[in-house]
Design a protein around this motif. Structure first.
Motif, short mmCIF file in Angstrom:
data_model
loop_
_atom_site.label_atom_id
_atom_site.label_comp_id
_atom_site.label_asym_id
_atom_site.label_seq_id
_atom_site.Cartn_x
_atom_site.Cartn_y
_atom_site.Cartn_z
N LYS A 56 4.32 -17.76 1.95
CA LYS A 56 5.41 -18.72 2.16
C LYS A 56 5.81 -18.74 3.63
O LYS A 56 6.06 -19.81 4.20
CB LYS A 56 6.61 -18.38 1.30
CG LYS A 56 6.42 -18.70 -0.16
CD LYS A 56 7.66 -18.33 -0.97
CE LYS A 56 7.45 -18.54 -2.44
NZ LYS A 56 8.62 -18.11 -3.23
N GLU A 59 3.16 -20.59 5.58
CA GLU A 59 3.25 -22.03 5.33
C GLU A 59 4.43 -22.63 6.08
O GLU A 59 4.34 -23.72 6.64
CB GLU A 59 3.35 -22.30 3.84
CG GLU A 59 2.05 -22.04 3.08
CD GLU A 59 2.22 -22.11 1.57
OE1 GLU A 59 3.36 -22.24 1.09
OE2 GLU A 59 1.19 -22.03 0.87
N GLY A 60 5.56 -21.91 6.09
CA GLY A 60 6.73 -22.38 6.84
C GLY A 60 6.44 -22.45 8.33
O GLY A 60 6.83 -23.40 9.01
N GLU A 62 3.51 -22.92 9.66
CA GLU A 62 2.60 -24.06 9.87
C GLU A 62 3.39 -25.37 9.91
O GLU A 62 3.13 -26.23 10.74
CB GLU A 62 1.55 -24.10 8.76
CG GLU A 62 0.50 -23.02 8.86
CD GLU A 62 -0.46 -23.01 7.67
OE1 GLU A 62 -0.19 -23.70 6.67
OE2 GLU A 62 -1.47 -22.31 7.76
N ALA A 63 4.36 -25.50 8.99
CA ALA A 63 5.17 -26.73 8.96
C ALA A 63 5.97 -26.87 10.25
O ALA A 63 6.06 -27.96 10.82
CB ALA A 63 6.10 -26.70 7.75
N ARG A 64 6.54 -25.76 10.72
CA ARG A 64 7.31 -25.81 11.97
C ARG A 64 6.39 -26.14 13.14
O ARG A 64 6.77 -26.90 14.04
CB ARG A 64 8.02 -24.48 12.20
CG ARG A 64 9.22 -24.28 11.28
CD ARG A 64 10.05 -23.07 11.67
NE ARG A 64 9.33 -21.81 11.55
CZ ARG A 64 9.21 -21.10 10.44
NH1 ARG A 64 9.77 -21.52 9.34
NH2 ARG A 64 8.56 -19.96 10.44
N THR A 65 5.18 -25.61 13.13
CA THR A 65 4.23 -25.90 14.20
C THR A 65 3.87 -27.39 14.22
O THR A 65 3.82 -28.01 15.28
CB THR A 65 2.95 -25.06 14.02
OG1 THR A 65 3.30 -23.68 14.04
CG2 THR A 65 1.93 -25.34 15.10
N GLU A 66 3.65 -27.95 13.02
CA GLU A 66 3.34 -29.38 12.94
C GLU A 66 4.51 -30.21 13.45
O GLU A 66 4.32 -31.19 14.18
CB GLU A 66 3.00 -29.77 11.51
CG GLU A 66 1.65 -29.25 11.05
CD GLU A 66 1.40 -29.51 9.57
OE1 GLU A 66 2.21 -30.22 8.93
OE2 GLU A 66 0.38 -29.02 9.06
N SER A 67 5.72 -29.81 13.10
CA SER A 67 6.91 -30.52 13.56
C SER A 67 7.02 -30.46 15.08
O SER A 67 7.32 -31.47 15.74
CB SER A 67 8.16 -29.91 12.91
OG SER A 67 9.33 -30.48 13.43
N GLN A 69 4.56 -30.04 17.15
CA GLN A 69 3.48 -30.85 17.72
C GLN A 69 3.86 -32.33 17.69
O GLN A 69 3.57 -33.07 18.64
CB GLN A 69 2.18 -30.62 16.95
CG GLN A 69 1.55 -29.28 17.25
CD GLN A 69 0.32 -29.01 16.39
OE1 GLN A 69 0.13 -29.61 15.35
NE2 GLN A 69 -0.50 -28.07 16.83
N GLU A 70 4.50 -32.76 16.60
CA GLU A 70 4.94 -34.16 16.54
C GLU A 70 5.97 -34.45 17.63
O GLU A 70 5.90 -35.48 18.30
CB GLU A 70 5.55 -34.45 15.17
CG GLU A 70 4.54 -34.55 14.05
CD GLU A 70 5.19 -34.73 12.69
OE1 GLU A 70 6.41 -35.03 12.64
OE2 GLU A 70 4.49 -34.56 11.69
#
Length: 121
Positions: A56, A59-60, A62-67, A69-70
Motif C-alpha cells: 500500500k 502504491e501510494g 507511485e500515485a504521488r510520483t505520478e501526481s 510528474q503531472e
C-alpha cells in the motif's frame, strides 16, 4: 569371541534404547493438532500483513510520483507559454521602437518642409 559379540550386542542394544529415549523426550512436545506450528503461523500472518502495508505504501508513493510528474508537466507547459509571451512582448517592443523611429523621421521631414516654406516666403 562370543563374549566380544555379546559385548557389542549389549552396547548396541543400550545405544538403541538411549536413542529411543532421547527421541521420546525430544518429540513429546510435538502435537498432532497443529499447536507446534502456531508461532510460525502467527509470524507468517504478521509478515503477510506487513507486506500488504508495504505494498500500500509503495502504491501510494507511485500515485504521488505520478501526481508530481503531472504537475511538473503542467509547470513546463506554463513556462513554455510564458517564454512565448515574453518573446511576443519583445517582438512588439521592437516593432514599436521601429514605428516610433519612423514617426520621428516623418515629423522631422514635416518640420524640414515647414522650415523650407518659411524660408521661401
Amino acid at each position: 569371541m562370543d563374549n566380544e559379540k555379546k559385548k557389542y550386542m549389549l552396547c548396541g542394544a543400550i545405544c538403541l534404547m538411549l536413542i529411543f529415549i532421547c527421541a521420546y523426550f525430544l518429540c513429546r512436545d510435538i502435537s498432532d493438532n497443529g499447536a507446534g506450528i502456531k508461532p510460525i503461523r502467527e509470524q507468517l500472518t504478521t509478515a503477510t500483513e506487513e507486506q500488504r502495508e508495504l505494498t500500500k505504501g509503495i502504491e501510494g508513493a507511485e500515485a504521488r510520483t505520478e501526481s508530481i510528474q503531472e504537475r511538473v508537466g503542467k509547470s513546463e507547459a506554463g513556462i513554455d507559454a510564458a517564454t512565448n509571451r515574453a518573446e511576443d512582448v519583445e517582438r512588439n517592443l521592437t516593432s514599436s521602437g521601429e514605428l516610433i523611429r519612423e514617426c520621428q523621421q516623418i515629423l522631422r521631414d514635416i518640420r524640414a518642409r515647414g522650415e523650407e516654406k518659411d524660408e521661401g516666403n
